[in-house]
Design a protein around this motif. Structure first.
Motif: not given
Length: 448
Positions: A287-296, A320-338
């Motif tokens: 829930a916090e990740s989605i809220e961050m995504g909405k604000r951003l 990461f969860a915010t990134s997945v939520f935030l990109v548009r339909r058909g968008g891409t999350v690219v990652t190389c580390g954590s």
């Protein structure tokens, strides 16, 4: 300092370098196997406790390898992982590698010389090296591959025996000398100093693969790209690559000081997450990740009118969860580390129902590194160097990375006695300008 190193510093030609003897031992930043376990039960795993600087034996050179006199290197986050022995002690990697036998057996030692970046001068070549000569000025890719493995000829990063040099191998770049395969070498940009050049290879190449290369997000003109940690080693190159490619970078940083640096990089949209309460929790709930995504998302749509096409995320669990939520339909999350944690928790509905993609990238293959290095050589990609430390202060330098007190890349002087050396094309440097070459360095330091 040994006579071979002195000859390198004096600018000696190949004939002189070949006559000087290779020393039996050399100075290197390294770990000791007896320190494994020193952090058991310790909350603050301070890398200064385990990073040592001292003499180690000089290894024999394999036929496909070169010996490089390292003028400068830089700190990557894998030095922090190594020095804290997490997620695994790197001595496990060295033992596994050594079990292959032959030349690989040299890597299994009770010490581990670290470093996945280097710029320097070739002082010896193995009998099988064809394209490089003693005296060449080079930078080193951190990717060691097996050129006899079929997958390598499709994409060097897909080979089962691909390894991160100076992390999963021994004899890395935080030292006076380094041993590397000839297939790791690239020509040094002549207009850069040693420390600037040493800061460009690993992070710039990784960012290139993530955003530009055919194995990454394949960014196109007009794409909106959300970049977490936009003044970090990876992020600072990502901002430049997005701008170069006609995209719109949206950079997220953690302080107003970093926001000012990000504006100097030319980032289109700058977001100080501390001002909007985003990203402070390293393990947010869904829930916090989605809220961050909405604000951003509200801020991004206000500034550019659309949601991001791509999220550039090497933070991991915190974002990461915010990134997945935030990109548009058909968008891409690219990652190389954590860097904030490897276990990512996100709501998969936002991924599958909106046809989004997650792409994993790890370093870059030699062709991608070469394409990226060309951008550096032609002055279209600037170093992300923010500060420089001597090799004997590697513990302090790595501690700054461990605590996220740095911006961009932290350079390390190895054989180079002072910053500012190594420029062999001053005309190109003057054309580009010192200020452009030092976007993340304080003005007083940039002028040196």
């Amino acid at each position: 300092m040994d006579s071979l190193a002195q000859a390198v510093l004096a600018g000696a030609d190949a004939d002189v370098l070949e006559r000087e003897p290779v020393p039996d031992r050399y100075t290197a930043a390294h770990l000791r196997v007896e320190d494994v376990g020193v952090f058991d039960g310790v909350e603050d795993k301070d890398v200064r406790r385990t990073l040592r600087v001292g003499d180690v034996p000089m290894p024999e050179l394999a036929p496909d390898e070169v010996l490089v006199a390292v003028m400068a290197s830089s700190v990557n986050y894998n030095a922090v992982w190594s020095a804290t022995f997490e997620p695994l002690p790197t001595f496990d990697f060295l033992r596994r590698y050594g079990r292959q036998g032959g030349w690989a057996a040299r890597h299994d030692q009770p010490y581990h010389v670290l470093g996945s970046d280097a710029a320097g001068v070739i002082v010896r070549t193995g009998s099988g090296v064809r394209r490089w000569r003693v005296g060449d000025h080079v930078v080193l890719s951190a990717v060691e591959v097996d050129d006899q493995e079929p997958a390598t000829h499709s994409d060097g990063m897909l080979g089962a025996d691909q390894r991160a040099w100076g992390y999963e191998t021994n004899f890395g770049g935080l030292a006076h000398y380094a041993v590397a395969r000839a297939s790791q070498l690239l020509p040094k940009a002549a207009h850069l100093t040693w420390e600037e050049a040493a800061s460009t290879t690993q992070c710039a190449g990784t960012s290139y693969r993530m955003l530009v290369g055919e194995h990454g997000a394949r960014m196109k003109q007009g794409d909106i790209v959300l970049i977490w940690g936009a003044t970090g080693g990876l992020g600072a190159f990502a901002v430049q690559l997005v701008k170069n490619g006609g995209g719109i970078p949206v950079g997220v940083v953690s302080s107003e000081a970093k926001a000012d640096l990000l504006r100097r990089l030319g980032c289109d949209v700058v977001i100080n997450r501390s001002e909007i309460g985003v990203g402070g929790n390293s393990d947010p709930s869904p829930a916090e990740s989605i809220e961050m995504g909405k604000r951003l998302g509200r801020i991004i749509r206000r500034e550019v009118g659309e949601d991001p096409h791509i999220a550039f995320d090497n933070n991991g669990r915190a974002t990461f969860a915010t990134s997945v939520f935030l990109v548009r339909r058909g968008g891409t999350v690219v990652t190389c580390g954590s860097s904030t944690g490897y276990r990512h928790h996100y709501d998969n509905r936002y991924l599958w129902m909106n046809l989004k993609r997650i792409i994993g990238c790890h370093a870059a293959n030699l062709q991608e590194h070469s394409e990226c290095n060309r951008l550096v050589q032609t002055g279209r990609l600037m170093p992300a160097l923010s500060e420089v430390h001597p090799l004997d202060r590697i513990g302090e330098a790595s501690r700054r990375v461990q605590q996220n007190l740095h911006t961009g890349k932290i350079g390390v002087l190895c054989l180079a006695p002072e910053p500012g050396l190594g420029v062999t094309d001053p005309a190109t440097r003057a054309r580009i300008g010192e200020e452009r070459l030092s976007p993340l360095r304080p003005p007083a330091l940039a002028a040196r």
